[in-house]
Design a protein around this motif. Structure first.
Motif, PDB file in Angstrom:
ATOM      1  N   TYR A   8      -0.124   4.684  -3.111  1.00  0.00           N
ATOM      2  CA  TYR A   8       0.043   4.013  -1.818  1.00  0.00           C
ATOM      3  C   TYR A   8       0.479   5.029  -0.773  1.00  0.00           C
ATOM      4  N   PHE A  12       7.705   4.833  -0.659  1.00  0.00           N
ATOM      5  CA  PHE A  12       9.078   5.310  -0.873  1.00  0.00           C
ATOM      6  C   PHE A  12       9.197   6.030  -2.207  1.00  0.00           C
ATOM      7  N   PHE A  35       7.969  -4.429   5.752  1.00  0.00           N
ATOM      8  CA  PHE A  35       6.733  -3.623   5.621  1.00  0.00           C
ATOM      9  C   PHE A  35       6.692  -3.163   4.163  1.00  0.00           C
ATOM     10  N   GLY A  37       4.614  -2.723   1.690  1.00  0.00           N
ATOM     11  CA  GLY A  37       3.673  -1.779   1.078  1.00  0.00           C
ATOM     12  C   GLY A  37       3.486  -2.094  -0.392  1.00  0.00           C
ATOM     13  N   SER A  38       3.669  -1.072  -1.238  1.00  0.00           N
ATOM     14  CA  SER A  38       3.422  -1.262  -2.666  1.00  0.00           C
ATOM     15  C   SER A  38       4.639  -1.813  -3.416  1.00  0.00           C
ATOM     16  N   THR A  40       8.018  -1.000  -3.554  1.00  0.00           N
ATOM     17  CA  THR A  40       9.057  -0.160  -4.174  1.00  0.00           C
ATOM     18  C   THR A  40      10.443  -0.813  -4.048  1.00  0.00           C
ATOM     19  N   ASP A  56       3.907  -8.060   3.982  1.00  0.00           N
ATOM     20  CA  ASP A  56       2.982  -7.019   4.431  1.00  0.00           C
ATOM     21  C   ASP A  56       1.721  -7.696   4.964  1.00  0.00           C
ATOM     22  N   SER A  57       1.138  -7.092   5.987  1.00  0.00           N
ATOM     23  CA  SER A  57      -0.079  -7.669   6.563  1.00  0.00           C
ATOM     24  C   SER A  57      -1.295  -7.338   5.703  1.00  0.00           C
ATOM     25  N   SER A 209       1.891 -10.944   9.186  1.00  0.00           N
ATOM     26  CA  SER A 209       2.622  -9.988  10.005  1.00  0.00           C
ATOM     27  C   SER A 209       4.104 -10.324   9.955  1.00  0.00           C
ATOM     28  N   SER A 210       4.948  -9.310   9.963  1.00  0.00           N
ATOM     29  CA  SER A 210       6.396  -9.584   9.954  1.00  0.00           C
ATOM     30  C   SER A 210       6.937  -9.809  11.363  1.00  0.00           C
ATOM     31  N   SER A 227      10.256   0.871   5.695  1.00  0.00           N
ATOM     32  CA  SER A 227       9.625   1.992   6.370  1.00  0.00           C
ATOM     33  C   SER A 227       8.401   1.447   7.108  1.00  0.00           C
ATOM     34  N   TYR A 236      -3.934   1.849   7.149  1.00  0.00           N
ATOM     35  CA  TYR A 236      -3.820   1.231   5.818  1.00  0.00           C
ATOM     36  C   TYR A 236      -5.036   0.353   5.521  1.00  0.00           C
ATOM     37  N   THR A 257      -4.153  -7.161  12.333  1.00  0.00           N
ATOM     38  CA  THR A 257      -2.707  -7.439  12.194  1.00  0.00           C
ATOM     39  C   THR A 257      -1.882  -6.172  12.034  1.00  0.00           C
ATOM     40  N   GLU A 258      -2.524  -5.099  11.560  1.00  0.00           N
ATOM     41  CA  GLU A 258      -1.754  -3.858  11.302  1.00  0.00           C
ATOM     42  C   GLU A 258      -1.248  -3.252  12.621  1.00  0.00           C
ATOM     43  N   ILE A 259       0.037  -2.932  12.669  1.00  0.00           N
ATOM     44  CA  ILE A 259       0.556  -2.285  13.888  1.00  0.00           C
ATOM     45  C   ILE A 259       0.598  -0.763  13.678  1.00  0.00           C
TER      46      ILE A 259
END
Ligand SMILES: C[S@@+](CC[C@H](N)C(=O)[O-])C[C@H]1O[C@@H](n2cnc3c(N)ncnc32)[C@H](O)[C@@H]1O
Length: 361
Positions: A8, A12, A35, A37-38, A40, A56-57, A209-210, A227, A236, A257-259
């Motif tokens: 990913y 982290f 956010f 991600g994978s 962690t 996560d979006s 989206s958060s 992060s 992504y 949706t990704e910022i």
């Protein structure tokens, strides 16, 4: 543990969330990663008996996160092992008519499929997806979807996990099935260990989206650790595009949706303010969800947009100050020492990465 399931970008190292979870929370508390991600942060929550919420979006991110934090029972491990044995039986024989026989399954269609995937790979992937979807247990379906997702870039003509460029790879017949089995075996070993030692804490994961997470109650979270995307650094949605295409997710919606994506700030040339507005909404929600006396740990990197350097520490500090949260600790290091960037457009000698700790009064 399960951290190793899937590559990913900008993942982290597990020691970072572990350190702050142990420092700022106690067992039974809730930790939030907007956010995720994978996943962690959430794997560490499971190991340290903290409840976790992850958003996560990107649907590939949440698929991986759910898989990495979901225990499997010993019966489920047996089902997973048997599934791999069936594919190993095919690999032992390598039937010469395999690709002709299963050509009819190759019906998942998307733009430029022929460009990114050789025909033999397409057939093997289609075969695996059909077999996975025949499994009755949803947890195991997800487990093998992650296994498949983890090998897709390797067997495609995409250069790497963080470079969406064409590279001819000449993938031999049965390499896709072989990689899948190898990966699956490793994952089964890890999930067995994880399931034996992890706690029964509650993990909730959502694909959205958060910027609006009103379903998380006010003052219910002890620690936010996250992060966010480093503006204009990654895409992504693009790195996971083939995965989304094969697994049936909506690429366009994920892209929108990704910022902070390079697509938004380099291709579409949006200004930094677009990113800051999105980030402000996400952080405002963090502040609302935090208990009084709770902490927010933000790991964020500087960015270069239209040749101009943006100091991530400064703008994150200003955003949190708006909500009355003070920066109580920080550390910064040069991004050049921790990342490998291929495109000089996105590197800058002065770019720093920051760990920022805020406290809610
Ligand atoms: C730096 S990565 C997080 C990596 C994570 N810490 C890990 O260990 O894998 C940033 C994530 O933010 C996600 N993201 C981008 N825009 C978002 C949004 N509006 N809402 C939620 N997540 C978003 C991306 O999909 C990406 O997975």
């Amino acid at each position: 543990m399960t951290h190793i399931f899937h590559a990913y970008p900008a993942k982290f190292i597990p020691q970072i969330p572990k350190l702050f979870i142990e420092k700022y929370t106690k067992p039974g508390d809730t930790v939030y990663d907007p956010f995720v991600g994978s996943g962690t942060t959430l794997v560490e929550c499971k190991l340290l008996n903290r409840n976790g919420i992850g958003i996560d979006s990107n649907p590939i991110a949440t698929l991986i996160s759910i898989c990495k934090t979901t225990k499997l029972s010993s019966d489920e491990i047996i089902i997973a092992n048997n599934f791999l044995l069936d594919i190993e039986a095919i690999l032992a024989l390598r039937p010469s008519n395999f690709h002709l026989q299963y050509d009819y399954l190759n019906t998942i269609d998307f733009q430029n499929k022929e460009h990114w995937f050789q025909n033999n790979v397409q057939i093997e992937l289609s075969f695996l997806i059909k077999k996975i979807r025949e499994i009755k247990n949803e947890k195991i379906v997800r487990f093998f979807e992650v296994c498949l997702s983890s090998i897709i870039v390797d067997v495609s003509n995409q250069e790497s996990n963080t470079r969406y460029a064409y590279k001819e790879k000449s993938i031999q017949n049965f390499k896709t099935l072989n990689q899948f089995v190898k990966r699956g075996k490793m994952m089964i070993e890890r999930i067995s260990d994880f399931s034996n030692i992890c706690s029964d804490s509650k993990i909730e994961i959502y694909t959205q989206s958060s910027e609006d997470v009103s379903f998380i109650p006010n003052e219910s979270v002890a620690l936010v650790i996250t992060s966010p995307p480093y503006a204009n650094t990654y895409d992504y949605y693009l790195y996971h595009k083939s995965r989304m295409n094969w697994l049936g997710y909506d690429v366009r919606k994920t892209q929108e949706t990704e910022i902070g994506s390079r697509d938004k700030h380099s291709s579409k040339k949006l200004e930094i303010n677009h990113f800051l507005k999105g980030l402000e909404k996400c952080f405002k929600e963090c502040e609302r969800a935090l208990i009084s006396g709770g902490y927010a740990v933000i790991i964020i990197g500087d960015s270069v947009i239209r040749g101009e350097l943006f100091d991530a520490k400064l703008f994150t500090k200003d955003l949190f100050a708006k909500f009355g949260m003070d920066l109580i600790e920080f550390s910064s290091q040069n991004l050049k020492e921790t990342t490998r960037m291929f495109n000089p457009k996105f590197t800058n000698e002065l770019k720093l990465e920051h760990i920022l700790v805020f406290k809610k009064n």
